[in-house]
Design a protein around this motif. Structure first.
Motif, PDB file in Angstrom:
ATOM      1  N   GLY A 284     -35.403 -30.593  -8.701  1.00 32.84           N
ATOM      2  CA  GLY A 284     -34.164 -29.936  -8.849  1.00 32.84           C
ATOM      3  C   GLY A 284     -33.770 -29.523 -10.154  1.00 32.84           C
ATOM      4  O   GLY A 284     -33.243 -28.331 -10.366  1.00 32.84           O
ATOM      5  N   ALA A 285     -33.890 -30.645 -11.048  1.00 33.78           N
ATOM      6  CA  ALA A 285     -33.475 -30.271 -12.679  1.00 33.78           C
ATOM      7  C   ALA A 285     -34.431 -29.228 -13.140  1.00 33.78           C
ATOM      8  O   ALA A 285     -33.873 -28.506 -13.800  1.00 33.78           O
ATOM      9  N   LEU A 286     -35.700 -29.161 -12.804  1.00 32.42           N
ATOM     10  CA  LEU A 286     -36.609 -28.101 -13.455  1.00 32.42           C
ATOM     11  C   LEU A 286     -35.855 -26.452 -12.827  1.00 32.42           C
ATOM     12  O   LEU A 286     -36.069 -25.891 -13.752  1.00 32.42           O
ATOM     13  N   ARG A 287     -35.402 -26.558 -11.811  1.00 36.20           N
ATOM     14  CA  ARG A 287     -35.163 -25.139 -11.320  1.00 36.20           C
ATOM     15  C   ARG A 287     -33.769 -24.832 -11.787  1.00 36.20           C
ATOM     16  O   ARG A 287     -33.091 -23.747 -11.913  1.00 36.20           O
ATOM     17  N   GLY A 291     -33.730 -24.420 -19.589  1.00 38.22           N
ATOM     18  CA  GLY A 291     -35.306 -24.206 -20.192  1.00 38.22           C
ATOM     19  C   GLY A 291     -35.871 -25.769 -20.180  1.00 38.22           C
ATOM     20  O   GLY A 291     -34.981 -26.707 -20.476  1.00 38.22           O
ATOM     21  N   LEU A 292     -37.103 -25.915 -20.259  1.00 34.16           N
ATOM     22  CA  LEU A 292     -37.774 -27.156 -20.708  1.00 34.16           C
ATOM     23  C   LEU A 292     -38.108 -27.328 -21.993  1.00 34.16           C
ATOM     24  O   LEU A 292     -38.793 -26.224 -22.623  1.00 34.16           O
ATOM     25  N   VAL A 315     -40.045 -22.357 -21.455  1.00 36.12           N
ATOM     26  CA  VAL A 315     -40.234 -23.494 -22.049  1.00 36.12           C
ATOM     27  C   VAL A 315     -40.102 -23.347 -23.706  1.00 36.12           C
ATOM     28  O   VAL A 315     -40.390 -22.333 -24.201  1.00 36.12           O
ATOM     29  N   LEU A 316     -39.945 -24.593 -24.228  1.00 37.78           N
ATOM     30  CA  LEU A 316     -39.600 -24.410 -25.732  1.00 37.78           C
ATOM     31  C   LEU A 316     -40.594 -25.902 -26.288  1.00 37.78           C
ATOM     32  O   LEU A 316     -40.338 -26.825 -25.743  1.00 37.78           O
ATOM     33  N   VAL A 317     -41.479 -25.446 -27.043  1.00 39.41           N
ATOM     34  CA  VAL A 317     -42.570 -26.638 -27.358  1.00 39.41           C
ATOM     35  C   VAL A 317     -42.564 -26.598 -29.129  1.00 39.41           C
ATOM     36  O   VAL A 317     -42.067 -25.960 -29.734  1.00 39.41           O
ATOM     37  N   LEU A 350     -32.774 -18.645 -25.530  1.00 40.60           N
ATOM     38  CA  LEU A 350     -32.894 -19.179 -24.243  1.00 40.60           C
ATOM     39  C   LEU A 350     -31.579 -19.599 -23.522  1.00 40.60           C
ATOM     40  O   LEU A 350     -31.194 -19.056 -22.418  1.00 40.60           O
ATOM     41  N   ALA A 351     -30.589 -19.812 -24.430  1.00 42.77           N
ATOM     42  CA  ALA A 351     -29.329 -20.168 -23.772  1.00 42.77           C
ATOM     43  C   ALA A 351     -28.480 -18.979 -23.528  1.00 42.77           C
ATOM     44  O   ALA A 351     -27.535 -18.867 -22.699  1.00 42.77           O
ATOM     45  N   GLY A 352     -28.816 -18.062 -24.379  1.00 43.91           N
ATOM     46  CA  GLY A 352     -27.718 -16.566 -24.440  1.00 43.91           C
ATOM     47  C   GLY A 352     -28.215 -15.372 -23.748  1.00 43.91           C
ATOM     48  O   GLY A 352     -27.560 -14.497 -23.530  1.00 43.91           O
ATOM     49  N   ASP A 353     -29.681 -15.449 -23.396  1.00 44.26           N
ATOM     50  CA  ASP A 353     -30.082 -13.963 -22.723  1.00 44.26           C
ATOM     51  C   ASP A 353     -30.931 -14.516 -21.659  1.00 44.26           C
ATOM     52  O   ASP A 353     -32.049 -14.840 -21.546  1.00 44.26           O
TER      53      ASP A 353
END
Lengths: 397, 335
Positions: A284-287, A291-292, A315-317, A350-353
């Motif tokens: 549920g959290a992944l969906r 982003g991870l 994802v961001l690594v 990631l947060a804005g687009d």
């Protein structure tokens, strides 16, 4: 075909890490190919102590025969101190020092080695490279040895004792091309049969709203960091970066750490440390997340990236981690950072687009579909192991 | 739904650059946060990228004298702050000298790097490098002719056989089908065949990862038509050293005359490398301790527009005008 896996611990309770990977593969060799698979392991559950936890007995776990043997010694109290003297210059350690380091690390279990040596398996598969069972087991079984090193760039890998271990394995299974490059840069193993394979992933059920509720976030957007909450995994750095990000970009975005807590990051109003979560909350959290984030430098494969892409999020690594950056580069499904400036710019995106987020996630999903679904993995693994077994038979003739 | 990943990364890089130029991200803050990152990513992760390693070294020249004072226990932060305040002047004095020394070293290495770059440009080493690494296309001349010859030469060896610059793996597949334990390496860009053990790697790089005496057979092709002379000599050294006693080494190359004939004058004059004659390969292999090799001529390639039927003399003229375009040299290592 009969395969024996030698791992330092094994059980349904062992989640994540190399031993989990071994279980995933072993169970599928049985269910998908009908092969006979046995596990030769210790009675340990806790990798911090290697203390006996399960009874020394034979059990069946999901169709796989598991033989557990009691250890002579687990993790020695002197291990950490000894590591501090050996690991700053690992390449200089002599054979006696290396052997002592391996024994202090544990689990010391000669019965596992005997069982592997005298068993009738066509191949004996060792997983991972670091512990006593592999160090003593690979040379003991000779050409029947196949190793999944699960190696990452850490000081013990440079201990000279591992040269002989890697050289003794007939076949090597790597999780990423980066892991293979690393191993080949340290050991003369170019002629060994090799495969770069990774692990498969299966999508689970989980409701995003329920997960957000469990974290107390309701409708707030959040980044998710899934796995052990441990400074060694880069969690402290991520918490610091996120706190700075929020100081410069006030808003609703939160960060959730979900996983067993070893070192708790400092309290922050926008950071949730959820602790261990079940599969339903995890999916549920992944969906539901924006982003991870995987800030860890020490990753050999990182199945959470595959799970995030399966769930449809980018994802961001850590840009210096061979494995996770390789996945992002090959898939086009994620971003990486090598400092705060990149972190901030990547999180902004990631947060804005939403469109960028969706496109990255789609690229990641395609990568998983082509490379990390179980039928694809098992077909390649079957071919590789069959060729290794054939080599053993030819050698015996 | 697709994404231009490179473009997105470039946009993020541009955003970072703009932020730094505008002062939106103060340098002291960025440096402090980058040190936090560096603690979780050892510098050896950057091995192979000179500029990045040097940049990291330059960042690390800064020594932070303000030790963290946070603690989970109530009084400890206060004690730590008092201690820090009382000794910070000593640390600052020492740190200034250490930082100055480190900066000087990092600067000297940076200058040295610039001079090596200039040297590489001047000697052409850098422009040769891609040619040496392989362009991913040239693999084996007259492959159809040589495949059965090579399979025949290698079918009875006991152990692993390596085909260097194996292209899409035709020879590897043919050998595997005959029960030979074969694998191949090829430069980046070659098509990967999931059923075969084909590695994407440079020739020299791969041979450097193979233990001495480990291979039962080695086939060299492609790179032997392209490497500069010094690299070919090193290739011969490396390949012979990796051959097991009794092992077979085969070289399939383009005849130098045919090679020149099929190329433009510019390429012939300015190319980094060119093939050796079959006799030269035979000499090199014997010189390195292998048994006297068998030298095989490849097929003659008579152009289609040259009229045939001139009888015995015509055939002799053909022999002079259209020599074999490729050769194979097969030698074995004494047991």
């Amino acid at each position: 075909m009969k395969i024996a896996y030698v791992v330092p611990r094994y059980g349904l309770e062992v989640l994540g890490g190399a031993e989990y990977g071994a279980r995933m593969l072993a169970e599928r060799l049985v269910s998908m190919l009908g092969w006979e698979v046995e596990i030769i392991t210790t009675c340990a559950l806790d990798a911090g102590t290697w203390a006996d936890h399960y009874p020394a007995a034979e059990v069946d776990i999901n169709g796989v025969r598991v033989r557990r043997f009691s250890s002579e010694a687990g993790r020695h109290p002197a291990f950490e101190g000894y590591s501090r003297t050996v690991l700053p210059q690992p390449a200089e350690a002599d054979d006696e020092t290396c052997r002592r380091w391996i024994e202090l690390q544990g689990p010391v279990c000669p019965d596992v080695i005997d069982a592997a040596r005298h068993g009738d398996a066509d191949l004996v598969v060792f997983y991972p490279y670091l512990y006593y069972p592999t160090v003593h087991g690979v040379p003991a079984v000779g050409r029947r040895a196949v190793m999944h090193p699960a190696a990452h760039d850490e000081p013990p890998l440079r201990l000279p004792i591992f040269r002989d271990v890697f050289a003794a394995a007939q076949g090597l299974v790597f999780q990423t091309y980066g892991e293979r490059r690393l191993a080949e840069s340290l050991f003369a193993i170019g002629d060994r049969a090799q495969i770069v394979m990774g692990l498969g992933v299966e999508e689970g059920d989980g409701d995003p709203a329920a997960a957000a509720g469990a974290f107390g976030l309701d409708d707030r957007p959040y980044l998710l960091c899934l796995g052990r909450v441990d400074d060694g995994k880069g969690v402290g750095m991520l918490a610091r970066y996120f706190a700075e990000y929020k100081a410069r970009r006030p808003g609703p975005l939160a960060l959730v750490f979900a996983g067993p807590v070893v070192q708790r990051p400092p309290d922050h109003p926008d950071i949730v440390v959820a602790g261990p979560v079940d599969e339903a909350v995890k999916w549920g959290a992944l969906r539901g997340c924006t982003g991870l984030v995987n800030p860890s430098y020490f990753e050999a494969f990182s199945i959470v990236l595959m799970e995030a892409w399966t769930a449809g999020v980018p994802v961001l690594v850590n840009g210096h981690c061979l494995a996770t950056r390789e996945h992002c580069e090959r898939s086009g499904g994620g971003l990486w950072f090598e400092g705060f400036a990149e972190f901030e710019a990547a999180v902004d995106r990631l947060a804005g687009d939403a469109e960028v987020r969706a496109r990255l996630a789609a690229a990641g999903a395609e990568y998983v579909e082509g490379n990390f679904r179980w039928p694809v993995i098992i077909e390649r693994y079957e071919r590789f192991l069959t060729a290794c077994a054939l080599r053993v038979r030819r050698n015996a003739d | 739904m697709t994404i231009d990943h490179k473009r997105l990364l470039a946009e993020i890089e541009e955003e970072v650059r703009r932020k730094r130029e505008s002062g939106d991200l103060p340098p002291h803050l960025e440096r402090e946060l980058d040190i936090v990152f560096a603690r979780y990513a050892p510098v050896r992760a950057l091995d192979g990228d000179f500029d990045q390693v040097l940049t990291r070294a330059e960042q690390a020249t800064f020594i932070d004298v303000l030790a963290p004072t946070a603690s989970s226990r109530p009084v400890i932060p206060h004690v730590k702050r008092v201690l820090r305040k009382s000794v910070v002047w000593i640390f600052r004095y020492v740190a200034q000298q250490a930082s100055g020394f480190n900066e000087a070293i990092a600067r000297a290495v940076r200058l040295l790097g610039t001079r090596v770059d200039a040297l590489e440009e001047a000697t052409g080493t850098r422009s040769i490098a891609p040619l040496v690494a392989g362009d991913g296309t040239a693999t084996m001349p007259d492959a159809e002719h040589w495949l059965p010859v090579l399979v025949d030469a290698l079918r009875d060896v006991q152990g692993r056989v390596l085909h260097v610059e194996c292209g899409s793996g035709e020879l590897v597949r043919a050998l595997v089908n005959k029960g030979v334990d074969a694998y191949g390496v090829h430069a980046e860009g070659a098509p990967a065949d999931a059923e075969l053990d084909i590695r994407i790697d440079g020739v020299m790089e791969h041979l450097g990862k193979v233990p001495a005496g480990a291979l039962a057979g080695i086939v060299l092709s492609g790179c032997v038509d392209r490497f500069p002379k010094a690299a070919l000599l090193r290739l011969a050294d490396q390949a012979v050293a990796r051959l097991a006693p009794g092992g077979v080494l085969a070289v399939v190359g383009t005849d130098p005359v045919a090679w020149e004939r099929d190329r433009s004058p510019v390429e012939v004059d300015l190319g980094a490398g060119r093939p050796l004659h079959a006799a030269t390969w035979a000499h090199l292999l014997v010189e390195r301790g292998l048994h006297a090799p068998a030298v095989h001529d490849g097929p003659r390639r008579r152009p289609a527009d040259v009229p045939d039927g001139l009888g015995e003399w015509g055939a002799r003229i053909d022999t002079l005008l259209f020599p074999p375009a490729s050769f194979g040299v097969v030698a074995s290592r004494p047991r």
